[in-house]
Design an enzyme around this catalytic site. Structure first.
Site, mmCIF file in Angstrom:
data_model
loop_
_atom_site.group_PDB
_atom_site.id
_atom_site.type_symbol
_atom_site.label_atom_id
_atom_site.label_comp_id
_atom_site.label_asym_id
_atom_site.label_seq_id
_atom_site.Cartn_x
_atom_site.Cartn_y
_atom_site.Cartn_z
ATOM 1 N N TYR A 67 0.839 -1.226 0.000
ATOM 2 C CA TYR A 67 0.000 0.000 0.000
ATOM 3 C C TYR A 67 0.866 1.265 0.000
ATOM 4 O O TYR A 67 0.822 2.045 0.938
ATOM 5 C CB TYR A 67 -0.902 0.094 1.240
ATOM 6 C CG TYR A 67 -1.600 -1.146 1.738
ATOM 7 C CD1 TYR A 67 -2.842 -1.525 1.225
ATOM 8 C CD2 TYR A 67 -1.058 -1.901 2.778
ATOM 9 C CE1 TYR A 67 -3.506 -2.640 1.725
ATOM 10 C CE2 TYR A 67 -1.713 -3.018 3.272
ATOM 11 C CZ TYR A 67 -2.937 -3.387 2.735
ATOM 12 O OH TYR A 67 -3.580 -4.481 3.238
ATOM 13 N N CYS A 72 -4.012 3.728 11.023
ATOM 14 C CA CYS A 72 -4.971 4.816 11.252
ATOM 15 C C CYS A 72 -6.089 4.349 12.182
ATOM 16 O O CYS A 72 -7.029 5.094 12.439
ATOM 17 C CB CYS A 72 -5.531 5.323 9.927
ATOM 18 S SG CYS A 72 -6.330 4.048 8.958
ATOM 19 N N GLU A 107 -3.390 8.236 14.983
ATOM 20 C CA GLU A 107 -2.481 7.591 14.028
ATOM 21 C C GLU A 107 -1.339 7.001 14.857
ATOM 22 O O GLU A 107 -0.747 7.694 15.687
ATOM 23 C CB GLU A 107 -1.951 8.631 13.040
ATOM 24 C CG GLU A 107 -1.313 8.060 11.820
ATOM 25 C CD GLU A 107 -2.287 7.838 10.665
ATOM 26 O OE1 GLU A 107 -1.837 7.271 9.664
ATOM 27 O OE2 GLU A 107 -3.465 8.210 10.768
#
Length: 365
Positions: free
Chosen positions: A217, A323, A357
């Protein structure tokens, strides 16, 4: 109207987040959590507003998440100063031209620390030559006011870009400037100042690494470009075409010569590396030439799926940015059987919200 931010409460709200995260990670015996704060206002580089038309006038609105009531927004203190300046300059210009405001229902803003901005105008109508001519005049008028702006018009199955659909951001990481192309409607880190701190933390974690890095990702290469300096080679995956194109530009622009990006999902890559499936996209890429003993993941809110967790577990060192600390902890249930947390961090990307986060740096036991 947008109310003021509770700036005087910022420190105590951040301390609360630290306590919550410490409690969540406690079962995995982390060291004390490093906390990286945000600017207390003007920290968000993106913003989206609906447009409310009322008796010949119109203005930005948002919806209260609890009550779903709409409220008018003239200034937006969480957004960058550049977005606030653009909001003030843009609406009077749109109001003078019917082609620009008729059936306009949303405006999206993407700004940068490098003082560039994209304005996307979304419509419930087909955009014609008259709209395009008016949009060119709008861009000219904004440039005369000193804005470095790209204008994009969107309607059903239509997208018109005046010049470019991207802006080039410049982030400073450990005193070094990095250029990052950011594409409209593609993911970018919303809080640029905190993103710089995340990149510095990731570089510090992986300093002195041996071997190669695998990143799943990778988006526009935000992390992989900054981390490449610590590894012999980097192999990164990303599924979204615009992000892959931006990443290829960023690799060239930053003079990174040891990073290769392949367009596939984390799940597909897992199948490829486990020999379950062959992919044409991997033709000419020798996966065996990589000695990846470090893996970097920054997954969506749902965390890593079971198969990817197993894949990740096969690496000596794991850098995991999350996240959603709850799905991170779900993944740590498995990962902590083989790895321990060497470093943990809280990055305050979204002040005045419950959002946390989180970063963990895991080493094989």
């Amino acid at each position: 109207m947008q109310s003021k931010l509770p700036i005087e409460q910022y420190d105590s709200l951040l301390a609360e987040k630290q306590q919550k995260l410490t409690a969540l990670l406690a079962p995995f015996n982390p060291p004390s959590i490093e906390v990286f704060s945000s600017p207390v206002q003007n920290y968000r580089m993106r913003a989206e507003f609906r447009i409310w038309h009322n008796q010949g006038d119109f203005y930005h609105i948002m919806f209260d998440q609890q009550t779903r009531q709409r409220y008018r927004v003239d200034t937006f203190p969480i957004a960058s100063e550049l977005i606030n300046q653009m909001m003030t300059a843009l609406l009077p210009l749109l109001k003078t031209e019917r082609a620009l405001h008729h059936k306009l229902f949303q405006i999206d803003y993407l700004s940068t620390l490098s003082n560039k901005i994209i304005v996307s105008l979304l419509y419930h109508k087909t955009l014609d030559e008259q709209w395009e001519e008016a949009a060119k005049q709008l861009k000219l008028a904004l440039e005369q006011q000193g804005f470095d702006v790209q204008i994009i018009g969107r309607a059903s199955k239509q997208k018109i870009c005046l010049d470019n659909e991207f802006v080039d951001e410049v982030l400073t990481v450990h005193s070094k400037p990095y250029v990052y192309r950011q594409v409209e409607n593609s993911f970018t880190q919303p809080n640029a100042m905190v993103n710089q701190k995340m990149l510095e933390w990731a570089i510090d974690c992986t300093k002195g690494s041996q071997g190669d890095l695998l990143e799943l990702y990778c988006g526009n290469g935000n992390f992989s470009i900054a981390l490449a300096q610590n590894f012999r080679k980097v192999l990164a995956t990303e599924i979204a075409k615009p992000s892959v194109a931006a990443a290829q530009f960023n690799i060239a622009e930053n003079g990174v010569d040891n990073l290769q990006i392949i367009r596939m999902s984390a799940e597909e890559f897992t199948q490829a590396i486990n020999g379950v499936r062959e992919f044409n996209r991997l033709k000419g890429i020798d996966l065996k030439a990589y000695e990846c003993n470090t893996i970097f993941v920054d997954p969506p809110r749902a965390g890593l799926d079971e198969e990817t967790v197993k894949l990740v577990q096969g690496y000596d060192r794991i850098l995991y940015i999350s996240c959603n600390p709850h799905t991170l902890c779900d993944n740590l249930q498995t990962l902590s059987q083989t790895h321990y947390i060497e470093k943990a961090a809280l990055f305050d990307q979204f002040p005045y919200t419950d959002h946390m986060e989180t970063g963990v740096w895991l080493i094989r036991k």
